[in-house]
Scaffold this motif. Sequence first.
Motif, PDB file in Angstrom:
ATOM      1  N   HIS A  48      32.951  45.017  28.066  1.00  0.00           N
ATOM      2  CA  HIS A  48      33.858  44.104  28.903  1.00  0.00           C
ATOM      3  C   HIS A  48      33.841  44.223  30.260  1.00  0.00           C
ATOM      4  N   ASP A  49      33.426  45.481  31.073  1.00  0.00           N
ATOM      5  CA  ASP A  49      33.396  45.371  32.262  1.00  0.00           C
ATOM      6  C   ASP A  49      31.886  45.559  32.850  1.00  0.00           C
ATOM      7  N   ARG A  93      30.393  44.467  36.056  1.00  0.00           N
ATOM      8  CA  ARG A  93      30.944  45.188  37.255  1.00  0.00           C
ATOM      9  C   ARG A  93      29.682  46.035  37.592  1.00  0.00           C
ATOM     10  N   HIS A 116      33.132  39.314  37.514  1.00  0.00           N
ATOM     11  CA  HIS A 116      32.557  39.982  36.486  1.00  0.00           C
ATOM     12  C   HIS A 116      32.568  39.568  35.047  1.00  0.00           C
ATOM     13  N   HIS A 153      38.746  38.859  28.892  1.00  0.00           N
ATOM     14  CA  HIS A 153      39.504  40.032  28.622  1.00  0.00           C
ATOM     15  C   HIS A 153      40.695  40.525  29.611  1.00  0.00           C
TER      16      HIS A 153
HETATM   17 FE   LIG Z   1      37.520  43.913  33.608  1.00  0.00          FE
END
Ligand SMILES: [Fe+2]
Length: 217
Positions: A65-66, A69, A78, A110
């Motif tokens: 999900h990240d 980043r 992101h 998300h």
């Molecule tokens: Fe996030």
Amino acid sequence: MKLEEYLSKFVGLKTLYEEVEQNFLTKGLVHHNRNHILRDLARGIIIGAEEGANMKVVLAGVLLHDIGRLYPESGKDHYSVGGEVAPKYLKHAGFTEEEIEEVVHCIRCHGPRGLEEPRTLEAKVCYDVDVLSCSVGYIGVARVFDYFMREEGMNVKQMVGFPSGRKGLRKNFYTETGRKLGEGGLKKAKKFWGELNQEFAKEEKCIRKIIPDYEGD
Ligand SMILES: [Fe+2]
Ligand SMILES: [Fe+2]
């Protein structure tokens, strides 16, 4: 069921886990680090299992999900970057086209500033996991401060106005389990932000009586 059991149950999930873990460790971000992913995986398991979601998609969604980043050089948010780079990781781990599409949807929606409304159960679970991780309770408040002050260089005055900056009409939670787990903590966090706001305004008012051009921080 423990994380380790899910990793051996689903083909490709362990490969994905190891690759993502390595990437987060290598980049060494302060807040969005390996522990952030581990906390979210645990909550993904709690909520996803209770809701009867497809756990392979949920856990891959949480893992990635990240991931956006880790690509700050792209200059994009992101959610978009995550959706663009995730298929490479998923293909490498042997996920099918259909699974990839579902995981990308989880990534793109998300967070409270996500690009899409969560429309699948798995995306709803990922959304709730993110809310529990960054908006709920005193821990949520502490993490929001830590991230925005340390990594985005914000000061207290900017933080005071922050929680009202939520975009769109996102729900607080999309699953019943997420709501049960986070409702109390969300109220606590909202109360804190409200009280902080009042206290800050009071301080500014008091100081401006003596020094009218005080801007505060
Ligand atoms: Fe996030
Ligand atoms: Fe996150």
